[in-house]
Design a protein around this motif. Structure first.
Motif, PDB file in Angstrom:
ATOM      1  N   PHE A 278       6.042  -6.240  83.328  1.00  0.00           N
ATOM      2  CA  PHE A 278       6.154  -4.857  82.847  1.00  0.00           C
ATOM      3  C   PHE A 278       6.323  -3.872  83.998  1.00  0.00           C
ATOM      4  O   PHE A 278       6.434  -2.676  83.780  1.00  0.00           O
ATOM      5  CB  PHE A 278       4.959  -4.462  81.976  1.00  0.00           C
TER       6      PHE A 278
ATOM      7  N   ILE B  29       9.416  -5.705  80.076  1.00  0.00           N
ATOM      8  CA  ILE B  29       8.885  -4.948  78.953  1.00  0.00           C
ATOM      9  C   ILE B  29       8.776  -3.487  79.378  1.00  0.00           C
ATOM     10  O   ILE B  29       7.961  -3.135  80.238  1.00  0.00           O
ATOM     11  CB  ILE B  29       7.520  -5.493  78.507  1.00  0.00           C
TER      12      ILE B  29
ATOM     13  N   MET C 169       7.526  -0.104  78.965  1.00  0.00           N
ATOM     14  CA  MET C 169       6.436   0.547  78.250  1.00  0.00           C
ATOM     15  C   MET C 169       6.234   1.965  78.741  1.00  0.00           C
ATOM     16  O   MET C 169       6.442   2.267  79.918  1.00  0.00           O
ATOM     17  CB  MET C 169       5.137  -0.249  78.432  1.00  0.00           C
TER      18      MET C 169
ATOM     19  N   HIS D 209      11.091   2.781  80.533  1.00  0.00           N
ATOM     20  CA  HIS D 209      12.503   2.868  80.153  1.00  0.00           C
ATOM     21  C   HIS D 209      13.347   3.512  81.259  1.00  0.00           C
ATOM     22  O   HIS D 209      14.559   3.285  81.321  1.00  0.00           O
ATOM     23  CB  HIS D 209      12.645   3.655  78.846  1.00  0.00           C
TER      24      HIS D 209
ATOM     25  N   ILE E 281      12.385  -5.872  76.468  1.00  0.00           N
ATOM     26  CA  ILE E 281      11.831  -5.312  75.238  1.00  0.00           C
ATOM     27  C   ILE E 281      11.874  -3.809  75.419  1.00  0.00           C
ATOM     28  O   ILE E 281      11.345  -3.280  76.399  1.00  0.00           O
ATOM     29  CB  ILE E 281      10.405  -5.810  74.976  1.00  0.00           C
ATOM     30  N   SER E 282      12.512  -3.126  74.486  1.00  0.00           N
ATOM     31  CA  SER E 282      12.771  -1.701  74.668  1.00  0.00           C
ATOM     32  C   SER E 282      12.615  -0.954  73.352  1.00  0.00           C
ATOM     33  O   SER E 282      12.882  -1.499  72.276  1.00  0.00           O
ATOM     34  CB  SER E 282      14.197  -1.498  75.209  1.00  0.00           C
ATOM     35  N   GLU E 283      12.172   0.297  73.473  1.00  0.00           N
ATOM     36  CA  GLU E 283      12.110   1.167  72.303  1.00  0.00           C
ATOM     37  C   GLU E 283      13.416   1.932  72.127  1.00  0.00           C
ATOM     38  O   GLU E 283      13.542   2.717  71.179  1.00  0.00           O
ATOM     39  CB  GLU E 283      10.941   2.150  72.459  1.00  0.00           C
TER      40      GLU E 283
ATOM     41  N   HIS F  44      18.525  -7.184  74.913  1.00  0.00           N
ATOM     42  CA  HIS F  44      17.192  -6.648  74.672  1.00  0.00           C
ATOM     43  C   HIS F  44      16.727  -6.917  73.263  1.00  0.00           C
ATOM     44  O   HIS F  44      17.518  -7.265  72.381  1.00  0.00           O
ATOM     45  CB  HIS F  44      17.155  -5.141  74.941  1.00  0.00           C
TER      46      HIS F  44
ATOM     47  N   ASP G 238       7.335   0.003  69.286  1.00  0.00           N
ATOM     48  CA  ASP G 238       6.306   0.299  70.290  1.00  0.00           C
ATOM     49  C   ASP G 238       6.208  -0.899  71.235  1.00  0.00           C
ATOM     50  O   ASP G 238       5.786  -1.989  70.838  1.00  0.00           O
ATOM     51  CB  ASP G 238       4.962   0.546  69.603  1.00  0.00           C
ATOM     52  N   SER G 239       6.573  -0.706  72.492  1.00  0.00           N
ATOM     53  CA  SER G 239       6.601  -1.815  73.447  1.00  0.00           C
ATOM     54  C   SER G 239       5.207  -2.334  73.777  1.00  0.00           C
ATOM     55  O   SER G 239       5.031  -3.536  74.020  1.00  0.00           O
ATOM     56  CB  SER G 239       7.300  -1.378  74.740  1.00  0.00           C
TER      57      SER G 239
ATOM     58  N   ALA H 131       4.275  -4.567  71.085  1.00  0.00           N
ATOM     59  CA  ALA H 131       5.092  -5.777  71.222  1.00  0.00           C
ATOM     60  C   ALA H 131       4.508  -6.719  72.265  1.00  0.00           C
ATOM     61  O   ALA H 131       4.491  -7.943  72.072  1.00  0.00           O
ATOM     62  CB  ALA H 131       6.524  -5.400  71.587  1.00  0.00           C
TER      63      ALA H 131
END
Length: 463
Positions: free
Chosen positions: A33, A45, A47, A55, A70-72, A79, A84-85, A88
């Protein structure tokens, strides 16, 4: 991030675990992360935190070799889109735990949990090479624990996870994610006492780890702790077996005797349930490590591991940066011993490491001590109490760092020679002017004080 040659996760499995949508098919070899820690083939990830938003670092993560994210937010790169990361990540950790048949060990305590976790990993990796997994660094909070679980290969035989807390209820949440077969409390001491009304409340918070035990699980409890019975009471509703460890007569796993070993470590004879005795060398010095070793042996036995192999691993256990690593610094025609305990400090660990400094064969003993944090209204009391430990250890000179150490400076007047200053940069300057061959130097303080910079400077790292 993992030794497995097989993908750690494929996109379909990630999407299912986190209830997200994949924009393409991809496979990842690790999970991170922090974009600075992303390696080739990792899942990043992204977050949102209190002071930053992952991001903003998606491009950097992919430039560093990320295979997916993993992205919002919808992005052009591979991806999984989620609402909500952070949620996740939790779900991915839970999915990792659900898919493995590994024996899982959870470790908590006011002191010694990272060292115990690392030593357990070395013991179990000796038994099952490439099939033992543990949380890295001190990833022991609500983000670090699910991340460490998400990084665990599905075919692991053993998983060791450190769990920390500084408020009531935190361990209860973490242990329900980890679901350990074995849960260890290393010790109960006044760490984070500023967030608790009493040491009994800290013991209760540590005891929360047992609430996540799997059916048939084992609780491992420090026999010599004044909170032993309180921890046993906390474990009883959840543990099928309770094992005590320690130095005192009556402990289920007990160090019968221990003497200094020629390599600077300790030669120990231990007694275990069902075993007459086990004699082994522990590379780490200090009575506190003797006690930790008993917890480690208890856990190895609880998961059906090889105790003889564990003994060999403990003999070769490397020192951990910030937690006991020992460096020999060239000084003229000789060396000085530098003991790196710079990562963390509380009254119990301070007492233990100062005591060990007193047992080091040295021409002079120097203690470089940073403030202990999160001690609340009792901070002055705990800092002043260090004066007795320094005097009993025959410390020749103390460098005291931080405003909290002013009370210790007063308590040392006429007992131990000292200097008191504002920060690590000051202490480094003083130490460089003072240290000489034959010295044993302990560097110990809360991580926020930044004493690791002194270690780096003296061992060839950044100045």
């Amino acid at each position: 991030m993992t030794a497995s040659k097989q993908p750690l996760w494929i996109s379909d499995a990630i999407a299912k675990a986190v209830d997200g949508v994949a924009n393409s098919n991809f496979a990842v070899m690790g999970v991170a992360f922090d974009s600075r820690e992303v390696g080739s083939g990792d899942l990043f990830i992204a977050m949102k935190g209190e002071s930053s938003d992952g991001h903003l670092f998606l491009d950097k993560a992919f430039a560093n070799g990320a295979a997916g994210a993993i992205s919002e937010q919808v992005i052009d790169s591979p991806h999984i889109l989620v609402e909500d990361s952070a949620v996740a990540l939790n779900r991915l950790g839970e999915a990792a735990r659900a898919r493995t048949d590994a024996q899982i060990i959870g470790v908590t305590g006011s002191a010694g949990k990272t060292g115990t976790k690392e030593a357990l990993f070395e013991c179990l990796a000796r038994i099952a090479p490439d099939k033992a997994h543990r949380s890295v660094k001190s990833y022991n909070n609500h983000v670090g624990v699910p991340l460490s679980l998400a990084r665990m290969p599905g075919d692991s035989r053993y998983g060791i996870f450190e769990m920390g807390m500084n408020h009531a209820g935190e361990l209860a949440d973490l242990t329900k994610i980890v679901r350990p077969h074995v849960a260890i409390v290393t010790t109960v001491a006044p760490a984070h006492v500023g967030h608790f009304p009493s040491l009994e409340a800290i013991a209760d918070a540590k005891g929360e780890i047992f609430s996540g035990l799997e059916p048939g699980g084992t609780a491992i409890i420090p026999y010599d702790s004044p909170y032993r019975d309180r921890l046993i009471e906390a474990a009883s509703p959840y543990a099928a077996k309770i094992v005590t460890f320690g130095l005192g007569e009556g402990a289920d796993v007990r160090a019968l005797d221990w003497v200094p070993a020629g390599n600077g470590g300790t030669l120990i004879t231990a007694r275990l349930p069902g075993q007459t005795s086990l004699c082994f060398t522990l590379s780490a010095p200090g009575e506190h490590w003797v006690a930790n070793a008993m917890a480690i042996l208890a856990a190895v036995q609880a998961v059906g591991g090889d105790l003889a192999a564990a003994g060999l691993a403990l003999a070769e256990l490397p020192g951990l940066p910030g937690r006991g690593a020992r460096h020999h610094i060239e000084m003229g025609e000789g060396t000085a011993l530098l003991i790196d305990e710079s990562y963390n400090a509380n009254p119990a660990s301070m007492a233990a490491t100062i005591g060990q400094l007193g047992r080091e064969p040295a021409e002079r003993r120097i203690a470089v001590l940073g403030a202990m944090r999160e001690l609340g209204d009792d901070s002055d009391h705990y800092h002043a109490a260090l004066a007795d430990h320094l005097a009993e250890a025959n410390v020749n000179y103390a460098l005291l760092i931080g405003e909290e150490m002013k009370i210790l400076a007063s308590a040392l007047e006429g007992r131990v020679e000292f200097a008191h200053g504002p920060d690590a940069a000051w202490a480094l300057q003083q130490l460089r002017a003072t240290m000489r061959q034959g010295d044993a130097v302990l560097i110990k303080g809360s991580n926020a004080v930044g004493l690791g910079k002194i270690v780096s400077a003296l061992t060839g790292g950044e100045t």
